[in-house]
Design a protein around this motif. Structure first.
Motif, PDB file in Angstrom:
ATOM      1  N   ASN A 136      42.206  45.937  47.203  1.00 28.05           N
ATOM      2  CA  ASN A 136      42.204  47.225  47.795  1.00 28.05           C
ATOM      3  C   ASN A 136      40.745  47.691  47.849  1.00 28.05           C
ATOM      4  N   ILE A 137      40.565  48.508  48.891  1.00 27.89           N
ATOM      5  CA  ILE A 137      39.138  49.011  49.255  1.00 27.89           C
ATOM      6  C   ILE A 137      39.546  50.601  49.362  1.00 27.89           C
ATOM      7  N   LYS A 138      38.436  51.413  49.364  1.00 28.62           N
ATOM      8  CA  LYS A 138      38.596  52.790  49.637  1.00 28.62           C
ATOM      9  C   LYS A 138      37.562  53.089  50.845  1.00 28.62           C
ATOM     10  N   ILE A 139      37.887  53.925  51.586  1.00 28.96           N
ATOM     11  CA  ILE A 139      36.991  54.490  52.534  1.00 28.96           C
ATOM     12  C   ILE A 139      37.344  56.000  52.682  1.00 28.96           C
ATOM     13  N   SER A 140      36.340  56.713  53.121  1.00 27.57           N
ATOM     14  CA  SER A 140      36.483  58.328  53.289  1.00 27.57           C
ATOM     15  C   SER A 140      36.943  58.398  54.771  1.00 27.57           C
ATOM     16  N   HIS A 141      37.873  59.431  54.922  1.00 29.99           N
ATOM     17  CA  HIS A 141      38.333  59.634  56.172  1.00 29.99           C
ATOM     18  C   HIS A 141      38.470  61.226  56.267  1.00 29.99           C
ATOM     19  N   LEU A 200      43.039  51.426  50.939  1.00 28.87           N
ATOM     20  CA  LEU A 200      43.770  50.272  51.760  1.00 28.87           C
ATOM     21  C   LEU A 200      43.967  49.012  51.433  1.00 28.87           C
ATOM     22  N   THR A 201      45.095  48.262  51.413  1.00 29.72           N
ATOM     23  CA  THR A 201      45.177  46.932  50.818  1.00 29.72           C
ATOM     24  C   THR A 201      44.700  46.001  52.100  1.00 29.72           C
ATOM     25  N   ILE A 202      43.797  45.094  51.508  1.00 25.46           N
ATOM     26  CA  ILE A 202      43.292  43.985  52.612  1.00 25.46           C
ATOM     27  C   ILE A 202      44.069  42.831  52.165  1.00 25.46           C
ATOM     28  N   LEU A 203      44.543  42.140  53.103  1.00 20.85           N
ATOM     29  CA  LEU A 203      45.141  40.884  53.265  1.00 20.85           C
ATOM     30  C   LEU A 203      44.302  39.809  53.773  1.00 20.85           C
ATOM     31  N   PRO A 204      43.698  39.027  53.097  1.00 26.04           N
ATOM     32  CA  PRO A 204      42.994  37.944  53.840  1.00 26.04           C
ATOM     33  C   PRO A 204      43.756  36.955  54.382  1.00 26.04           C
ATOM     34  N   LEU A 205      43.521  36.742  55.815  1.00 22.97           N
ATOM     35  CA  LEU A 205      44.312  35.486  56.337  1.00 22.97           C
ATOM     36  C   LEU A 205      43.315  34.410  56.572  1.00 22.97           C
ATOM     37  N   VAL A 265      32.520  46.722  56.228  1.00 21.87           N
ATOM     38  CA  VAL A 265      31.338  46.826  55.269  1.00 21.87           C
ATOM     39  C   VAL A 265      32.129  46.930  53.897  1.00 21.87           C
ATOM     40  N   GLU A 266      33.168  47.595  53.587  1.00 24.11           N
ATOM     41  CA  GLU A 266      33.644  47.620  52.286  1.00 24.11           C
ATOM     42  C   GLU A 266      34.333  46.152  51.834  1.00 24.11           C
ATOM     43  N   ILE A 267      34.746  45.607  52.889  1.00 27.28           N
ATOM     44  CA  ILE A 267      35.253  44.071  52.670  1.00 27.28           C
ATOM     45  C   ILE A 267      34.076  43.334  52.088  1.00 27.28           C
ATOM     46  N   GLU A 268      33.156  43.424  52.870  1.00 23.72           N
ATOM     47  CA  GLU A 268      32.004  42.636  52.507  1.00 23.72           C
ATOM     48  C   GLU A 268      31.464  42.936  51.147  1.00 23.72           C
ATOM     49  N   LEU A 269      31.492  44.232  50.593  1.00 24.22           N
ATOM     50  CA  LEU A 269      31.009  44.599  49.446  1.00 24.22           C
ATOM     51  C   LEU A 269      31.798  43.942  48.473  1.00 24.22           C
ATOM     52  N   HIS A 270      32.997  43.848  48.530  1.00 23.17           N
ATOM     53  CA  HIS A 270      34.227  43.570  47.592  1.00 23.17           C
ATOM     54  C   HIS A 270      34.025  41.847  47.654  1.00 23.17           C
ATOM     55  N   LEU A 271      33.761  41.275  48.582  1.00 23.73           N
ATOM     56  CA  LEU A 271      33.571  39.700  48.635  1.00 23.73           C
ATOM     57  C   LEU A 271      32.271  39.429  47.740  1.00 23.73           C
ATOM     58  N   GLU A 272      31.200  40.292  47.902  1.00 22.25           N
ATOM     59  CA  GLU A 272      29.864  39.989  47.015  1.00 22.25           C
ATOM     60  C   GLU A 272      30.179  40.137  45.675  1.00 22.25           C
TER      61      GLU A 272
END
Length: 93
Positions: A5-10, A17-22, A85-92
C-alpha cells in the motif's frame, strides 16, 4: 514481489492505494477493490498504462461513486507520476 500500500494526497484528503507488482516494472493500481489503472517505469519516467494493458479477471475496474469513504479519482499522468514516486520510495525501503 508482494502487493503493498501507498498513500498519496488528493485535494485535501489522503488516498490509500494498493499496488500489485506485475512484471517488467509494471504496477497495477487498486482503489476500493477495483482496478484504477496501471503505471510502468520507463527509464526515469512513469508511464500511464491503459486499462486494457492491466486488465485482469481478478478484479473489476474501479467506478467512481459518491460517498463519504470514497474519493472520486481518475488516473491522470500527474497522478501516475505521484504514484510512481511513492512506489520508488517503497521499493527503496
Amino acid at each position: 514481489m508482494e502487493p503493498f500500500n501507498i498513500k498519496i494526497s488528493h485535494g485535501s484528503r489522503q488516498l490509500t492505494l494498493t499496488i500489485l507488482p506485475l512484471e517488467d516494472d509494471v504496477f497495477k493500481i487498486i482503489y476500493y477493490n477495483g482496478i484504477l489503472g496501471g503505471v510502468k517505469k520507463q527509464g526515469k519516467q512513469w508511464e500511464l498504462l491503459s486499462l486494457d494493458e492491466v486488465a485482469g479477471e481478478d478484479l473489476p475496474f474501479y467506478e467512481p461513486k459518491h460517498g463519504e469513504d470514497r474519493i472520486e479519482i481518475e488516473l491522470t499522468e500527474q497522478i501516475a507520476d505521484r504514484i510512481g514516486v511513492e512506489i520508488e520510495l517503497h521499493l527503496e525501503e
